[in-house]
Scaffold this active site. Sequence first.
Site, PDB file in Angstrom:
ATOM      1  N   PHE A   1      44.925  40.338  41.354  1.00  8.95           N
ATOM      2  CA  PHE A   1      45.518  39.577  42.456  1.00  8.95           C
ATOM      3  C   PHE A   1      46.823  38.884  42.010  1.00  8.95           C
ATOM      4  O   PHE A   1      47.918  39.239  42.477  1.00  8.95           O
ATOM      5  CB  PHE A   1      44.466  38.570  42.952  1.00  8.95           C
ATOM      6  CG  PHE A   1      44.989  37.434  43.773  1.00  8.95           C
ATOM      7  CD1 PHE A   1      45.842  37.650  44.850  1.00  8.95           C
ATOM      8  CD2 PHE A   1      44.622  36.116  43.469  1.00  8.95           C
ATOM      9  CE1 PHE A   1      46.326  36.584  45.600  1.00  8.95           C
ATOM     10  CE2 PHE A   1      45.094  35.054  44.219  1.00  8.95           C
ATOM     11  CZ  PHE A   1      45.947  35.292  45.281  1.00  8.95           C
TER      12      PHE A   1
ATOM     13  N   ALA B   1      47.451  32.430  31.090  1.00 12.49           N
ATOM     14  CA  ALA B   1      46.956  31.940  32.384  1.00 12.49           C
ATOM     15  C   ALA B   1      45.643  31.215  32.130  1.00 12.49           C
ATOM     16  O   ALA B   1      44.584  31.832  32.080  1.00 12.49           O
ATOM     17  CB  ALA B   1      46.739  33.110  33.336  1.00 12.49           C
TER      18      ALA B   1
ATOM     19  N   TYR C   1      33.385  31.505  31.416  1.00 13.97           N
ATOM     20  CA  TYR C   1      34.781  31.475  31.871  1.00 13.97           C
ATOM     21  C   TYR C   1      35.480  30.227  31.331  1.00 13.97           C
ATOM     22  O   TYR C   1      36.540  30.319  30.700  1.00 13.97           O
ATOM     23  CB  TYR C   1      34.797  31.488  33.399  1.00 13.97           C
ATOM     24  CG  TYR C   1      36.180  31.518  34.020  1.00 13.97           C
ATOM     25  CD1 TYR C   1      37.024  32.617  33.847  1.00 13.97           C
ATOM     26  CD2 TYR C   1      36.631  30.456  34.812  1.00 13.97           C
ATOM     27  CE1 TYR C   1      38.279  32.641  34.443  1.00 13.97           C
ATOM     28  CE2 TYR C   1      37.876  30.488  35.407  1.00 13.97           C
ATOM     29  CZ  TYR C   1      38.703  31.584  35.223  1.00 13.97           C
ATOM     30  OH  TYR C   1      39.945  31.618  35.812  1.00 13.97           O
TER      31      TYR C   1
ATOM     32  N   GLU D   1      51.888  29.752  13.376  1.00 17.15           N
ATOM     33  CA  GLU D   1      52.581  31.042  13.257  1.00 17.15           C
ATOM     34  C   GLU D   1      53.966  31.018  13.890  1.00 17.15           C
ATOM     35  O   GLU D   1      54.666  32.022  13.873  1.00 17.15           O
ATOM     36  CB  GLU D   1      51.750  32.162  13.918  1.00 17.15           C
ATOM     37  CG  GLU D   1      50.341  32.333  13.358  1.00 17.15           C
ATOM     38  CD  GLU D   1      50.318  32.947  11.962  1.00 17.15           C
ATOM     39  OE1 GLU D   1      51.193  33.766  11.661  1.00 17.15           O
ATOM     40  OE2 GLU D   1      49.428  32.583  11.166  1.00 17.15           O
TER      41      GLU D   1
HETATM   42  P1  NAD Z   1      41.771  39.240  39.183  1.00 18.71           P
HETATM   43  O1  NAD Z   1      40.337  39.499  38.843  1.00 18.71           O
HETATM   44  O2  NAD Z   1      42.287  39.721  40.493  1.00 18.71           O
HETATM   45  O3  NAD Z   1      42.737  39.806  38.049  1.00 18.71           O
HETATM   46  C1  NAD Z   1      42.373  39.906  36.703  1.00 18.71           C
HETATM   47  C2  NAD Z   1      42.868  41.245  36.181  1.00 18.71           C
HETATM   48  O4  NAD Z   1      42.555  41.346  34.775  1.00 18.71           O
HETATM   49  C3  NAD Z   1      42.184  42.443  36.860  1.00 18.71           C
HETATM   50  O5  NAD Z   1      43.158  43.377  37.282  1.00 18.71           O
HETATM   51  C4  NAD Z   1      41.288  43.018  35.777  1.00 18.71           C
HETATM   52  O6  NAD Z   1      41.037  44.390  35.935  1.00 18.71           O
HETATM   53  C5  NAD Z   1      42.096  42.673  34.529  1.00 18.71           C
HETATM   54  N1  NAD Z   1      41.300  42.633  33.295  1.00 18.71           N
HETATM   55  C6  NAD Z   1      40.121  41.993  33.068  1.00 18.71           C
HETATM   56  N2  NAD Z   1      39.711  42.201  31.806  1.00 18.71           N
HETATM   57  C7  NAD Z   1      40.660  42.982  31.209  1.00 18.71           C
HETATM   58  C8  NAD Z   1      40.800  43.549  29.913  1.00 18.71           C
HETATM   59  N3  NAD Z   1      39.884  43.349  28.952  1.00 18.71           N
HETATM   60  N4  NAD Z   1      41.902  44.304  29.632  1.00 18.71           N
HETATM   61  C9  NAD Z   1      42.833  44.537  30.596  1.00 18.71           C
HETATM   62  N5  NAD Z   1      42.745  44.021  31.852  1.00 18.71           N
HETATM   63  C10 NAD Z   1      41.667  43.261  32.151  1.00 18.71           C
HETATM   64  O7  NAD Z   1      41.964  37.659  39.037  1.00 18.71           O
HETATM   65  P2  NAD Z   1      43.211  36.736  39.409  1.00 18.71           P
HETATM   66  O8  NAD Z   1      42.776  35.773  40.443  1.00 18.71           O
HETATM   67  O9  NAD Z   1      44.423  37.559  39.653  1.00 18.71           O
HETATM   68  O10 NAD Z   1      43.382  35.926  38.050  1.00 18.71           O
HETATM   69  C11 NAD Z   1      44.351  36.320  37.075  1.00 18.71           C
HETATM   70  C12 NAD Z   1      44.402  35.312  35.944  1.00 18.71           C
HETATM   71  O11 NAD Z   1      44.725  34.015  36.446  1.00 18.71           O
HETATM   72  C13 NAD Z   1      43.064  35.170  35.210  1.00 18.71           C
HETATM   73  O12 NAD Z   1      43.315  35.017  33.834  1.00 18.71           O
HETATM   74  C14 NAD Z   1      42.485  33.899  35.786  1.00 18.71           C
HETATM   75  O13 NAD Z   1      41.640  33.260  34.875  1.00 18.71           O
HETATM   76  C15 NAD Z   1      43.739  33.083  36.067  1.00 18.71           C
HETATM   77  N6  NAD Z   1      43.510  32.108  37.148  1.00 18.71           N
HETATM   78  C16 NAD Z   1      43.449  32.500  38.453  1.00 18.71           C
HETATM   79  C17 NAD Z   1      43.229  31.551  39.445  1.00 18.71           C
HETATM   80  C18 NAD Z   1      43.191  31.920  40.901  1.00 18.71           C
HETATM   81  O14 NAD Z   1      43.002  31.026  41.743  1.00 18.71           O
HETATM   82  N7  NAD Z   1      43.379  33.154  41.292  1.00 18.71           N
HETATM   83  C19 NAD Z   1      43.033  30.213  39.094  1.00 18.71           C
HETATM   84  C20 NAD Z   1      43.056  29.871  37.753  1.00 18.71           C
HETATM   85  C21 NAD Z   1      43.329  30.818  36.775  1.00 18.71           C
END
Ligand code: NAD
Length: 313
Positions: free
Chosen positions: A11, A114, A145, A163
């Site tokens: 997303f 992130a 998480y 580093e």
């Molecule tokens: P999402 O699940 O849509 O996107 C996460 C992406 O990471 C997915 O495309 C997934 O396939 C990929 N992924 C997971 N494990 C992986 C791996 N081992 N290797 C390669 N790709 C991998 O979630 P999002 O809402 O887009 O969140 C993205 C980031 O932002 C995350 O790190 C999340 O913790 C952080 N975040 C999001 C929010 C939010 O409100 N959406 C809030 C706080 C933090």
Amino acid sequence: MRVVVTGGAGFLGSHLCEAMLAEGAEVLCLDNFLTGSPANVAHLRTDRSFRLVHCDITEFVHVPGSVDLVLHFASPASPSDYLRFPIDTLKVGAIGTWHALGLAKEKGARLVLASTSEVYGDPQVHPQPESYWGHVNPVGPRGVYDEGKRYGEAMVTAYRNSEGVDAAIVRIFNTYGPRMRPHDGRAIPTFIRQALLGEPLTVAGNGTQTRSVCHVDDLVAGIVAFAGSNHPGPMNLGNPDEMSVRSIAEDVITATGSSSQLTFVDLPVDDPQVRRPDTTLAREVLGWQPRMSWHEGLDRTVAWFRQVELEAG
Ligand code: NAD
């Protein structure tokens, strides 16, 4: 400028890929499609500056050529995803972050982790400033998480201090918008799906718990500004307008014109009671603050969900 976006088919990652391309960067999107999908970036694949690589960042990753910026966004993010994939979530928070930092070190690139407001847990300080250490249950279901991200923050800090890597942390608060999955379990896509299908909206608890939600366009503008700065963070990015979950559900009913009613279900374990970012630092350092009103952001998100095939849940 060459940018690696891990989790770029998710997303937030897909919107970031778009934004970095619009900045004139070359973008390499790395994703294992655990919770994301190539469909999220399908519209970018004709752009010669964009490349999608199917790979798992917890495995060894080699990126040929120069890299200026690593945006490390790979991780399941919605509670239903990280409850389904607890080990993958811990691994990507730990080993995935280690590999992303190794890549940044090798290439002399800046890295942005992130991180999340979940590092504050069920907070006892409100609103949450970056200086608050949090109130997290490491052995509760959300621990995979929350603690994965806290470990990632510690590793970013160690790579920065020992580093010399230009590694930095943003703590993202709840963000919503187009390309969220209708079944990803987060409140806003769930409410919109239920409202469009005429199903009851499942509000957790009595709905008085609060959330502060940021439209993805605002969040991405903040990430781009942070990535372009030399600030180490941690920096909160989110919208400080706080709403009860019940009022979010009621606004979704109004925005969709649905005749759905609210129904109340059990609160998830360790669900935070309140959530609101203190965004003073982002305002002072980046001159950033969210611009989109909740009602406009919601209308745009509903318009996007109307085009998606919805299945009853
Ligand atoms: P999402 O699940 O849509 O996107 C996460 C992406 O990471 C997915 O495309 C997934 O396939 C990929 N992924 C997971 N494990 C992986 C791996 N081992 N290797 C390669 N790709 C991998 O979630 P999002 O809402 O887009 O969140 C993205 C980031 O932002 C995350 O790190 C999340 O913790 C952080 N975040 C999001 C929010 C939010 O409100 N959406 C809030 C706080 C933090």
